[in-house]
Design an enzyme around this catalytic site. Sequence first.
Site, mmCIF file in Angstrom:
data_model
loop_
_atom_site.group_PDB
_atom_site.id
_atom_site.type_symbol
_atom_site.label_atom_id
_atom_site.label_comp_id
_atom_site.label_asym_id
_atom_site.label_seq_id
_atom_site.Cartn_x
_atom_site.Cartn_y
_atom_site.Cartn_z
ATOM 1 N N ASP A 1 -7.729 -12.089 16.488
ATOM 2 C CA ASP A 1 -7.386 -11.627 15.072
ATOM 3 C C ASP A 1 -8.288 -10.682 14.706
ATOM 4 O OD1 ASP A 1 -6.999 -11.882 12.292
ATOM 5 O OD2 ASP A 1 -7.224 -13.712 12.185
ATOM 6 N N ASN B 1 -0.744 -0.744 15.698
ATOM 7 C CA ASN B 1 0.516 -1.376 15.286
ATOM 8 C C ASN B 1 0.566 -2.666 14.641
ATOM 9 O OD1 ASN B 1 3.591 -1.888 15.465
ATOM 10 N ND2 ASN B 1 2.822 -3.521 16.691
ATOM 11 N N TYR C 1 2.403 -2.670 -0.128
ATOM 12 C CA TYR C 1 2.629 -2.306 1.354
ATOM 13 C C TYR C 1 2.754 -0.795 1.518
ATOM 14 C CZ TYR C 1 5.339 -2.046 5.783
ATOM 15 O OH TYR C 1 5.822 -1.625 6.905
ATOM 16 N N ALA D 1 1.521 1.430 -0.258
ATOM 17 C CA ALA D 1 0.136 2.114 -0.775
ATOM 18 C C ALA D 1 -0.805 1.918 0.677
ATOM 19 C CB ALA D 1 -0.605 1.578 -1.782
ATOM 20 N N LYS E 1 0.246 1.645 3.634
ATOM 21 C CA LYS E 1 0.661 2.756 4.768
ATOM 22 C C LYS E 1 0.434 4.111 4.503
ATOM 23 C CE LYS E 1 2.582 -0.077 7.624
ATOM 24 N NZ LYS E 1 1.912 -0.383 8.981
#
Length: 259
Positions: free
Chosen positions: A69, A96, A160, A162, A164
């Site tokens: 994790d 990823n 989301y 932001a 990225k």
Amino acid sequence: MTVNDGGPMTSTQSSPKVAIVTGAGSGIGAATALELASSGIRVLGVGRREEALRRTAKQHSLIDYVTADLREPTAPDEVVRTAVERWGRLDVVVNNAGTYLQAPLQEVSDDAVSDLITIHIVAPTRLTRAALPLLKASRGSVVNISSTYGHRPIPGSSHYGAVKAALEHLTQSWALELAPDGIRVNAVAPGPTESEVITAAGFTPAEKEAIAAAQIETIPLRRRGTPEDIARWIVHLAGPDADWVTGQILTVDGGLELL
């Protein structure tokens, strides 16, 4: 953290290049692991679901895995240490692993935003930092996975987009910072892609179908991407044919960015 112990490799066996791919249990991560392995690169797939990672590893003899994790502070160091102990080198890091958050501003929780930042910004930072000594030795490559929404507004999923956008900024800043060490840093920004991200976000089957139909209507090429569409470009940016390319954000989205 659980390690799939394939045993230590001999010096002759350790000559192939080595890549770490996070989120390798499904979707873009699994496709990238297979594409890298098919090109002769040993892959250490990373994720939280051992069964999913095992399915990926079964597809090619050069793919191994470790469950971790990456939100846990010590996990990235342990992942890099596993690659070193197994193969003695590291050439490529593919950041990823991610999750999607759809929530309008008035409904989004502090915990959801914090988790998003940890997954998309903090974890890639820790993993790339832990890998730096090995990447310097190999003059290696980092490929971050952004999104077309990292540079395109996305109402209802602004946080989301932001994170990225922040990852794209890190990509270009790291590219400048690490260029003197011969380390290249690029990003691939997929558009809507067939993957388990929407399922993991908790949508019902009917909602997923509606989302897919709406996305297809907005994409000039009139289809969603496949994981393989994205993986090909990740591997290309990581490889020697792109050895004079760094700091680039390659959008692979069927033309959506043009609208």
